[in-house]
Write an enzyme that holds these catalytic residues in place. Structure first.
Site, mmCIF file in Angstrom:
data_model
loop_
_atom_site.group_PDB
_atom_site.id
_atom_site.type_symbol
_atom_site.label_atom_id
_atom_site.label_comp_id
_atom_site.label_asym_id
_atom_site.label_seq_id
_atom_site.Cartn_x
_atom_site.Cartn_y
_atom_site.Cartn_z
ATOM 1 N N GLU A 438 47.749 36.130 48.494
ATOM 2 C CA GLU A 438 47.426 36.889 47.288
ATOM 3 C C GLU A 438 47.163 38.344 47.654
ATOM 4 O O GLU A 438 46.265 38.657 48.422
ATOM 5 C CB GLU A 438 46.173 36.271 46.646
ATOM 6 C CG GLU A 438 45.575 37.084 45.541
ATOM 7 C CD GLU A 438 44.215 36.514 45.096
ATOM 8 O OE1 GLU A 438 43.745 35.523 45.678
ATOM 9 O OE2 GLU A 438 43.634 37.089 44.169
ATOM 10 N N ASP A 516 42.040 34.236 47.575
ATOM 11 C CA ASP A 516 40.598 34.457 47.621
ATOM 12 C C ASP A 516 39.877 33.207 47.129
ATOM 13 O O ASP A 516 40.390 32.488 46.285
ATOM 14 C CB ASP A 516 40.204 35.622 46.692
ATOM 15 C CG ASP A 516 40.606 36.967 47.290
ATOM 16 O OD1 ASP A 516 40.843 37.013 48.512
ATOM 17 O OD2 ASP A 516 40.683 37.945 46.525
ATOM 18 N N ASP A 518 37.745 32.722 44.986
ATOM 19 C CA ASP A 518 37.056 32.959 43.710
ATOM 20 C C ASP A 518 37.915 32.433 42.561
ATOM 21 O O ASP A 518 38.942 31.802 42.783
ATOM 22 C CB ASP A 518 36.734 34.457 43.534
ATOM 23 C CG ASP A 518 38.005 35.302 43.488
ATOM 24 O OD1 ASP A 518 39.120 34.720 43.468
ATOM 25 O OD2 ASP A 518 37.885 36.540 43.478
ATOM 26 N N ASP A 520 39.789 33.925 40.311
ATOM 27 C CA ASP A 520 41.153 34.469 40.253
ATOM 28 C C ASP A 520 42.035 33.821 41.309
ATOM 29 O O ASP A 520 43.183 33.480 41.047
ATOM 30 C CB ASP A 520 41.131 35.984 40.488
ATOM 31 C CG ASP A 520 40.894 36.734 39.184
ATOM 32 O OD1 ASP A 520 40.949 36.080 38.119
ATOM 33 O OD2 ASP A 520 40.644 37.952 39.249
#
Ligand code: 0RA
Length: 655
Positions: A438, A516, A518, A520
């Protein structure tokens, strides 16, 4: 109204204990557990529960049981309670001991081999409770039968004492508790969500049966154990509505049928929705046959033939300039097929493909009779369905044109591989891996940190594409999707043949999604997974897809650096580093994204095969996985937000 339970007839009490077949000792199971339950990972562990559950479900299928309760106890053991007939307790003539003991300790002694029940034998489960017993440090069974309560306990499958009576009762049923042997399983931690999703599925497949799961390890704010109860009085139609609850349906009510053909009970529910994907789930004796088989072939054949013949007769196809194919009849179709087969033959890589040839004709006949009748009786709905099929055929036609154009362009540009790809030097695909990373910045770090011999890096920008909502030909125009597939050496398509994986062309056998940790990041990972799930399921089924797991914490004391992947590990490390009694000087850094790590740290924790913890993506429960995908990607925002919030909290990331 729920149907009353079948009374237990006198005859059924005269269970002939001698009929129990004695085959093998339990030592074999402990020596080679994987041969019996698939593996000794979390998957195998949960199969133990399914195995015990299957026996209770068998009672329910026979009409003798309508309540099954599963409890994860505080000590991590599991209890399954049913209100079936209870395992027989009379003396087994040949063995000279209680039938209960024989059922619990002798391999393949289910005792119901020549009964007219559909035992889930031959496949994933069906190895018998004795198998679970053999793999348990401790097991206890309590039977309520003949107004008596009987009990026996075991250690690693061996009885601790003969079956004994411990009291009287007005109830009937069986209660089995077991603690999986920690010396056999890699993990003995039962997962609540895995178990509820199976119970939920079973409740749809066995209407009228109430199934519950209680987790005594987890308490709510009032100190109550976490509990979920599932029961469906409607069955498959409700299953279809559940699978589709975030999609726009095209007809008011699912099309349903329940019949028996050539001695095979066949049950089907189906609905068309506005999406472009096919979502058909087939079960044999309650087992999700992910790889399909003869029952699915029969269903598809009947669907195509019946709809096509209706559409032709109706004259609706007269203006169409091209052929309609099988795929077009299944675009936007959600269906559940559930059949019962006395002696199922399970084939395929994961033993989830039905092989019995007689089944195909039975399902075909059942479905075509039902559907012909439905179309005649419901002209308004029939028209909606045929229009949907025409739309699918038109879109497929457009998609093919778009794809041909793209492929021609690719050949002309002669670059071969995408410019963003940092390839590896190794040429043998079996040894190669590709990281889908990403963001360009994390991509850069990964490029520096990698072992360039066998690790390739492909940075991806932003949200790649909302696959569920996109029309097929739009997907092929999406840059990120095209880049991924070109890098992998694969071509994509919407037609059956092009969805098949051409393994010889796959350039990397490990495709690792690195995002990541998280919301997203997990959203992007879900997007990529959705794409593979929809358009190249085989990549998942063959185990080529992995998720990288970057650590959550870096814990430093002086020169010592340690990583933790969860809170428990963090606490343990802090404890270890403060052996001198002092927590002073310990610094904890919480990683919010890949970008916070330097190349060396990323290699050490997430990319180095010696140390990293890759999660292989599999589709154990395709129905549930698919639903999550749709829910996350679909039009309705509330369930998606609820999911993300729930999972974000569990993962303790964005708290
Ligand atoms: C053997 C024979 C019969 C029932 C069962 C086993 C049985 C096993 C389990 C395991 C969990 N719950 C169960 N309930 C029943 C048939 C009994 C009869 O004919 O009365």
């Amino acid at each position: 109204m729920k149907a009353p339970l079948k009374p237990v007839e006198k005859e059924q009490f005269s269970y002939d204990a001698a009929s129990i077949q004695v085959l093998e000792g339990l030592e074999a199971v402990r020596k080679r557990p994987a041969m019996y339950i698939g593996d000794i990972s979390s998957k195998g562990l949960h199969h133990l529960v399914y195995e015990v559950l299957d026996n209770s479900i068998d009672e329910a299928m026979g009409g003798y049981c309508d309540q099954i309760d599963v409890i994860i106890n505080e000590d991590g053991s599991v209890t399954v309670i049913d209100n079936g007939r209870g395992i027989p307790v009379d003396i087994h003539k040949k063995e000279g001991r209680s039938a209960l003991e024989v059922v619990m300790t002798v391999l393949h002694a289910g005792g119901k081999f020549d009964k007219d029940t559909y035992k889930v034998s031959g496949g994933l489960h069906g190895v018998g409770v004795s198998c679970v017993n053999a793999l348990s440090a401790h097991m206890a069974v309590e039977v309520h039968r003949n107004n008596q309560v009987y009990i026996q306990e075991y250690k690693k499958g061996a009885p601790l004492y003969p079956v004994k009576k411990i009291g009287t009762t007005h109830k009937r049923g069986t209660r089995v508790s077991f603690s999986p042997d920690t010396t056999i399983f890699q993990t003995t931690d039962f997962n609540y969500d895995i178990l509820t999703s199976r119970l939920h599925e079973l409740s749809f497949l066995n209407k009228g049966v109430q199934l519950s799961l209680t987790d005594m390890r987890k308490r709510d704010d009032n100190g109550q154990a976490v509990k979920d109860i599932y029961r469906s009085d409607i069955g498959l139609a409700e299953f279809v509505e559940y699978l589709d609850d975030t999609r726009e349906k095209l007809i008011e009510k699912p099309i349903c049928m329940q019949t028996e053909k050539m001695g095979i009970p066949v049950e089907v529910a189906m609905q068309y929705n506005a999406s472009f994907t096919e979502n058909v789930h087939a079960y044999v004796n309650n087992i999700n046959t992910i790889e399909g088989g003869t029952h699915l072939a029969g269903f598809r054949r009947a669907l195509t033939r019946t709809l096509k013949s209706y559409a032709e007769k109706s004259g609706m196809l007269s203006k169409l300039k091209f052929e309609i194919n099988g795929d077009d009849f299944r675009e936007g179709l959600t269906a559940v097929i559930s059949i019962k087969v006395a002696e199922p033959q399970f084939e395929g890589q994961t033993k989830t493909k039905l092989g019995n040839s007689e089944v195909s004709g039975a399902v075909d006949q059942a479905v075509s009779e039902m559907l012909t009748h439905y179309l005649e009786e419901n002209p308004k709905e029939a028209k909606i369905i045929v229009n949907k099929v025409i739309l699918a055929a038109t879109a497929r036609h457009a998609a093919r044109k778009a794809r041909e154009l793209v492929q021609r362009k690719n050949v002309l540009s002669n670059t071969g591989l995408p410019g963003k790809l940092s390839d590896c030097s190794e040429k043998d695909p079996a040894k190669c891996e590709i990281f889908l990373v990403e963001g360009d910045s994390a991509g850069g770090t990964a490029k520096q940190g990698r072992d360039r011999k066998f690790q390739a890096i492909l940075p991806l920008r932003g949200k790649i594409l909302n696959v569920e909502k996109a029309m097929p030909h739009k997907i092929f125009e999406n840059e990120e999707i095209k880049t991924i597939f070109t890098a992998l050496g694969l071509s994509i398509g919407t037609e059956e043949d092009s969805k098949a994986l051409n393994v010889e062309r796959l350039r990397y056998h490990k495709v690792i999604i690195m995002t990541d940790a998280d919301v997203d990041g997990s959203h992007i990972a879900t997007l990529i997974l959705t794409f593979f799930f929809r358009y190249m399921k085989e990549m998942i089924e063959r185990g080529h897809i992995y998720i990288a797991t970057p650590p959550f914490y870096l814990i430093k004391k002086g020169k010592e650096e340690r990583y933790a992947w969860n809170d428990a590990e963090r606490k343990q490390i802090v404890f270890e580093l403060s052996k001198d009694g002092k927590e002073t000087g310990i610094h904890i850094q919480r990683y919010k994204g890949l970008g916070e790590m330097n190349a060396e740290q990323l290699w050490d924790t997430t990319m180095n095969p010696e140390f990293r913890k890759l999660r292989q993506v599999d589709i154990e429960n395709a129905a549930e996985a698919n639903r999550t995908f749709s829910m996350l990607m679909g039009d309705e925002v509330p369930p998606r937000r609820a999911f993300i919030e729930k999972n974000a909290r569990y993962a303790n990331i964005d708290a």
